[in-house]
Write an enzyme that holds these catalytic residues in place. Structure first.
Site, PDB file in Angstrom:
ATOM      1  N   ILE A  16      78.366 -18.722  36.266  1.00  0.00           N
ATOM      2  CA  ILE A  16      78.382 -17.789  35.137  1.00  0.00           C
ATOM      3  C   ILE A  16      79.821 -17.508  34.692  1.00  0.00           C
ATOM      4  O   ILE A  16      80.119 -17.471  33.493  1.00  0.00           O
ATOM      5  CB  ILE A  16      77.667 -16.473  35.524  1.00  0.00           C
ATOM      6  CG1 ILE A  16      76.167 -16.737  35.761  1.00  0.00           C
ATOM      7  CG2 ILE A  16      77.855 -15.399  34.455  1.00  0.00           C
ATOM      8  CD1 ILE A  16      75.405 -15.550  36.354  1.00  0.00           C
ATOM      9  N   ASP A  44      92.134 -14.148  45.908  1.00  0.00           N
ATOM     10  CA  ASP A  44      90.914 -13.643  46.547  1.00  0.00           C
ATOM     11  C   ASP A  44      90.794 -12.178  46.139  1.00  0.00           C
ATOM     12  O   ASP A  44      91.607 -11.343  46.550  1.00  0.00           O
ATOM     13  CB  ASP A  44      91.056 -13.801  48.067  1.00  0.00           C
ATOM     14  CG  ASP A  44      89.865 -13.236  48.836  1.00  0.00           C
ATOM     15  OD1 ASP A  44      89.080 -12.458  48.264  1.00  0.00           O
ATOM     16  OD2 ASP A  44      89.736 -13.573  50.024  1.00  0.00           O
ATOM     17  N   ASN A  62      83.450 -10.839  37.630  1.00  0.00           N
ATOM     18  CA  ASN A  62      82.292 -11.709  37.854  1.00  0.00           C
ATOM     19  C   ASN A  62      82.222 -12.257  39.278  1.00  0.00           C
ATOM     20  O   ASN A  62      81.133 -12.567  39.763  1.00  0.00           O
ATOM     21  CB  ASN A  62      82.363 -12.870  36.842  1.00  0.00           C
ATOM     22  CG  ASN A  62      81.431 -13.997  37.216  1.00  0.00           C
ATOM     23  OD1 ASN A  62      80.233 -13.945  36.953  1.00  0.00           O
ATOM     24  ND2 ASN A  62      81.963 -15.030  37.877  1.00  0.00           N
ATOM     25  N   ARG A 122      91.133  -0.745  39.846  1.00  0.00           N
ATOM     26  CA  ARG A 122      92.274   0.128  40.182  1.00  0.00           C
ATOM     27  C   ARG A 122      93.551  -0.406  39.542  1.00  0.00           C
ATOM     28  O   ARG A 122      94.353   0.360  39.005  1.00  0.00           O
ATOM     29  CB  ARG A 122      92.428   0.207  41.703  1.00  0.00           C
ATOM     30  CG  ARG A 122      93.523   1.150  42.150  1.00  0.00           C
ATOM     31  CD  ARG A 122      93.507   1.379  43.631  1.00  0.00           C
ATOM     32  NE  ARG A 122      93.562   0.121  44.384  1.00  0.00           N
ATOM     33  CZ  ARG A 122      93.541   0.058  45.710  1.00  0.00           C
ATOM     34  NH1 ARG A 122      93.456   1.146  46.433  1.00  0.00           N
ATOM     35  NH2 ARG A 122      93.595  -1.109  46.323  1.00  0.00           N
ATOM     36  N   SER A 169      76.795  -7.050  37.569  1.00  0.00           N
ATOM     37  CA  SER A 169      75.896  -6.576  38.620  1.00  0.00           C
ATOM     38  C   SER A 169      74.738  -7.577  38.726  1.00  0.00           C
ATOM     39  O   SER A 169      74.968  -8.792  38.616  1.00  0.00           O
ATOM     40  CB  SER A 169      75.407  -5.156  38.311  1.00  0.00           C
ATOM     41  OG  SER A 169      74.504  -4.728  39.302  1.00  0.00           O
ATOM     42  N   SER A 170      73.526  -7.111  38.887  1.00  0.00           N
ATOM     43  CA  SER A 170      72.386  -8.032  39.008  1.00  0.00           C
ATOM     44  C   SER A 170      71.090  -7.268  38.738  1.00  0.00           C
ATOM     45  O   SER A 170      70.943  -6.104  39.145  1.00  0.00           O
ATOM     46  CB  SER A 170      72.343  -8.619  40.420  1.00  0.00           C
ATOM     47  OG  SER A 170      71.116  -9.303  40.605  1.00  0.00           O
ATOM     48  N   TYR A 175      72.967  -7.183  49.533  1.00  0.00           N
ATOM     49  CA  TYR A 175      73.476  -7.632  48.218  1.00  0.00           C
ATOM     50  C   TYR A 175      73.245  -6.565  47.140  1.00  0.00           C
ATOM     51  O   TYR A 175      74.166  -6.218  46.400  1.00  0.00           O
ATOM     52  CB  TYR A 175      72.795  -8.946  47.849  1.00  0.00           C
ATOM     53  CG  TYR A 175      73.137  -9.499  46.485  1.00  0.00           C
ATOM     54  CD1 TYR A 175      74.392 -10.058  46.227  1.00  0.00           C
ATOM     55  CD2 TYR A 175      72.211  -9.480  45.440  1.00  0.00           C
ATOM     56  CE1 TYR A 175      74.688 -10.592  44.969  1.00  0.00           C
ATOM     57  CE2 TYR A 175      72.497 -10.005  44.190  1.00  0.00           C
ATOM     58  CZ  TYR A 175      73.735 -10.557  43.965  1.00  0.00           C
ATOM     59  OH  TYR A 175      74.036 -11.074  42.727  1.00  0.00           O
ATOM     60  N   LYS A 179      75.739  -4.332  44.600  1.00  0.00           N
ATOM     61  CA  LYS A 179      75.622  -4.271  43.136  1.00  0.00           C
ATOM     62  C   LYS A 179      75.346  -2.834  42.661  1.00  0.00           C
ATOM     63  O   LYS A 179      75.803  -2.425  41.596  1.00  0.00           O
ATOM     64  CB  LYS A 179      74.533  -5.242  42.661  1.00  0.00           C
ATOM     65  CG  LYS A 179      74.873  -6.721  42.909  1.00  0.00           C
ATOM     66  CD  LYS A 179      76.159  -7.144  42.190  1.00  0.00           C
ATOM     67  CE  LYS A 179      76.389  -8.631  42.251  1.00  0.00           C
ATOM     68  NZ  LYS A 179      77.637  -9.055  41.569  1.00  0.00           N
ATOM     69  N   THR A 194      72.625 -21.369  38.744  1.00  0.00           N
ATOM     70  CA  THR A 194      73.950 -21.631  39.321  1.00  0.00           C
ATOM     71  C   THR A 194      73.780 -21.972  40.800  1.00  0.00           C
ATOM     72  O   THR A 194      72.692 -21.829  41.357  1.00  0.00           O
ATOM     73  CB  THR A 194      74.851 -20.379  39.243  1.00  0.00           C
ATOM     74  OG1 THR A 194      74.324 -19.395  40.147  1.00  0.00           O
ATOM     75  CG2 THR A 194      74.950 -19.799  37.846  1.00  0.00           C
TER      76      THR A 194
HETATM   77  N1  LIG Z   1      73.118 -16.717  39.470  1.00  0.00           N
HETATM   78  C1  LIG Z   1      72.319 -15.662  39.423  1.00  0.00           C
HETATM   79  O1  LIG Z   1      71.082 -15.780  39.421  1.00  0.00           O
HETATM   80  C2  LIG Z   1      72.901 -14.279  39.346  1.00  0.00           C
HETATM   81  C3  LIG Z   1      72.034 -13.233  39.030  1.00  0.00           C
HETATM   82  C4  LIG Z   1      72.548 -11.931  38.969  1.00  0.00           C
HETATM   83  C5  LIG Z   1      73.880 -11.708  39.184  1.00  0.00           C
HETATM   84  N2  LIG Z   1      74.700 -12.765  39.493  1.00  0.00           N
HETATM   85  C6  LIG Z   1      76.117 -12.453  39.711  1.00  0.00           C
HETATM   86  O2  LIG Z   1      76.885 -13.228  38.806  1.00  0.00           O
HETATM   87  C7  LIG Z   1      78.172 -13.490  39.365  1.00  0.00           C
HETATM   88  C8  LIG Z   1      78.447 -14.981  39.326  1.00  0.00           C
HETATM   89  O3  LIG Z   1      77.427 -15.632  40.068  1.00  0.00           O
HETATM   90  P1  LIG Z   1      77.190 -17.215  40.008  1.00  0.00           P
HETATM   91  O4  LIG Z   1      75.736 -17.396  40.170  1.00  0.00           O
HETATM   92  O5  LIG Z   1      77.898 -17.808  38.859  1.00  0.00           O
HETATM   93  O6  LIG Z   1      77.891 -17.632  41.394  1.00  0.00           O
HETATM   94  P2  LIG Z   1      78.595 -19.005  41.868  1.00  0.00           P
HETATM   95  O7  LIG Z   1      78.094 -20.151  41.063  1.00  0.00           O
HETATM   96  O8  LIG Z   1      78.439 -19.040  43.351  1.00  0.00           O
HETATM   97  O9  LIG Z   1      80.133 -18.752  41.497  1.00  0.00           O
HETATM   98  C9  LIG Z   1      80.816 -17.719  42.137  1.00  0.00           C
HETATM   99  C10 LIG Z   1      82.232 -17.646  41.629  1.00  0.00           C
HETATM  100  O10 LIG Z   1      82.887 -16.552  42.308  1.00  0.00           O
HETATM  101  C11 LIG Z   1      84.103 -17.028  42.858  1.00  0.00           C
HETATM  102  N3  LIG Z   1      84.458 -16.280  44.055  1.00  0.00           N
HETATM  103  C12 LIG Z   1      83.755 -16.108  45.197  1.00  0.00           C
HETATM  104  N4  LIG Z   1      84.441 -15.342  46.069  1.00  0.00           N
HETATM  105  C13 LIG Z   1      85.604 -15.017  45.459  1.00  0.00           C
HETATM  106  C14 LIG Z   1      86.726 -14.244  45.845  1.00  0.00           C
HETATM  107  N5  LIG Z   1      86.805 -13.652  47.041  1.00  0.00           N
HETATM  108  N6  LIG Z   1      87.752 -14.114  44.964  1.00  0.00           N
HETATM  109  C15 LIG Z   1      87.695 -14.701  43.750  1.00  0.00           C
HETATM  110  N7  LIG Z   1      86.654 -15.448  43.332  1.00  0.00           N
HETATM  111  C16 LIG Z   1      85.623 -15.601  44.185  1.00  0.00           C
HETATM  112  C17 LIG Z   1      83.872 -18.488  43.123  1.00  0.00           C
HETATM  113  O11 LIG Z   1      85.124 -19.156  43.139  1.00  0.00           O
HETATM  114  P3  LIG Z   1      85.559 -20.214  44.288  1.00  0.00           P
HETATM  115  O12 LIG Z   1      84.568 -21.325  44.235  1.00  0.00           O
HETATM  116  O13 LIG Z   1      86.932 -20.591  43.906  1.00  0.00           O
HETATM  117  O14 LIG Z   1      85.464 -19.449  45.568  1.00  0.00           O
HETATM  118  C18 LIG Z   1      83.030 -18.896  41.905  1.00  0.00           C
HETATM  119  O15 LIG Z   1      83.857 -19.179  40.803  1.00  0.00           O
HETATM  120  C19 LIG Z   1      78.135 -12.905  40.787  1.00  0.00           C
HETATM  121  O16 LIG Z   1      78.722 -11.630  40.771  1.00  0.00           O
HETATM  122  C20 LIG Z   1      76.648 -12.801  41.088  1.00  0.00           C
HETATM  123  O17 LIG Z   1      76.371 -11.803  42.036  1.00  0.00           O
HETATM  124  C21 LIG Z   1      74.245 -14.027  39.572  1.00  0.00           C
END
Ligand SMILES: NC(=O)c1ccc[n+]([C@@H]2O[C@H](COP(=O)([O-])OP(=O)(O)OC[C@H]3O[C@@H](n4cnc5c(N)ncnc54)[C@H](OP(=O)(O)O)[C@@H]3O)[C@@H](O)[C@H]2O)c1
Length: 246
Positions: free
Chosen positions: A18, A64, A91, A124, A140-141, A154, A158, A189
């Site tokens: 995302i 990070d 995100n 902050r 959030s989610s 989780y 959120k 994703t």
């Molecule tokens: N997919 C869904 O169904 C869904 C639904 C509701 C909410 N969300 C929320 O949407 C957001 C994105 O989710 P996604 O599905 O796109 O996840 P994803 O495909 O697993 O991607 C996660 C991203 O977060 C980065 N990340 C993880 N730990 C990090 C850290 N400590 N510091 C900086 N970057 C970090 C990763 O970068 P690296 O690879 O470089 O670590 C990656 O770019 C999340 O907050 C998730 O909770 C997702």
């Protein structure tokens, strides 16, 4: 529509999923973009290249978000390069699905460190360093509204993000900055697909009005709107981007 002309946007966790799509969609709307990542350098560089090859401006910055010093450096590098930050999209996030009774201390700490401390750290920093009249969008989610087994820790993270969003909107509003949370439903994703059977994915898809899992662009377009001045009067809100799932 170039409604983000002149704005600089920092998107955390923008190397994949995302976050990557949010970065990619912000650029043609006129924003210069900071693509933050923690480990996936190549993927972050690919996002930057994609934005640049379409005529946009972007840089990749490693940090990070759970680490205070990394987040300070992320703001330093971004402001040094682009002169300011107007839009902050929190995100970056991780999810570990386990029944609460099976969740280890490490599982709990990891999720709270990245999801909650990460969002806290950047907000902050933004309190003093985001430009006046900027925007903050926290991801959030929709699971905070669903009470699904295995999502206990989780959704705890959120829920904390949603509460911080409401409070921070009041604290920083005097500088013209609005703060909102977007609550995606199931979105295609790596984080979503990990460990899920086709049957469970179909069941989740059947829980919204459109009978499909979202694509990252469905979420990115909502974030682009909230980043624009057209959304300025929306603040302190938790907005479902979930096709009427909840
Ligand atoms: N997919 C869904 O169904 C869904 C639904 C509701 C909410 N969300 C929320 O949407 C957001 C994105 O989710 P996604 O599905 O796109 O996840 P994803 O495909 O697993 O991607 C996660 C991203 O977060 C980065 N990340 C993880 N730990 C990090 C850290 N400590 N510091 C900086 N970057 C970090 C990763 O970068 P690296 O690879 O470089 O670590 C990656 O770019 C999340 O907050 C998730 O909770 C997702």
């Amino acid at each position: 529509m170039k409604n983000l002309n002149g704005k600089v946007a920092l998107v955390t966790g923008a190397s994949r999923g995302i976050g990557a799509e949010i970065a990619i969609q912000l650029a043609p709307a006129g924003a210069k973009v900071i693509v933050n990542y923690s480990g996936s350098k190549q993927k972050a560089d690919d996002v930057v290249n994609q934005i640049q090859s379409s005529g946009g401006e972007a840089i990749a910055v490693q940090a990070d978000v759970s680490k205070t010093e990394d987040v300070k450096a992320l703001f330093d590098k971004s402001i040094k390069h682009f002169g300011k930050i107007d839009v902050l999209v929190n995100n970056a996030g991780i999810m570990i699905n386990k029944l609460l009774k099976d969740t280890t201390d490490e599982d709990f700490d990891k999720q709270f460190n990245v999801n909650v401390k990460g969002t806290f750290n950047t907000m902050r920093e933004a309190a003093a360093r985001l430009a006046n009249k900027g925007s903050i969008i926290n991801i959030s989610s929709t699971t905070t509204r669903l009470m699904l087994p295995t999502y206990g820790a989780y959704v705890g993270t959120k829920g904390a993000i949603e509460q911080m969003t409401r409070v921070f909107a009041k604290e920083i509003g005097a500088r013209g900055i609005n703060v909102n949370a977007v609550l995606p439903g199931p979105t295609n994703t790596e984080l979503f697909a990990h460990g899920k059977s086709d049957q469970f994915i179909e069941r989740l898809a059947s829980m919204n009005a459109f009978n499909r899992i979202a694509e990252p662009i469905d979420i990115a377009q909502v974030v682009c709107f909230l980043a624009s001045d057209d959304a300025k009067w929306i603040s302190g809100q938790t907005i479902g981007a979930n096709g009427a799932m909840a």
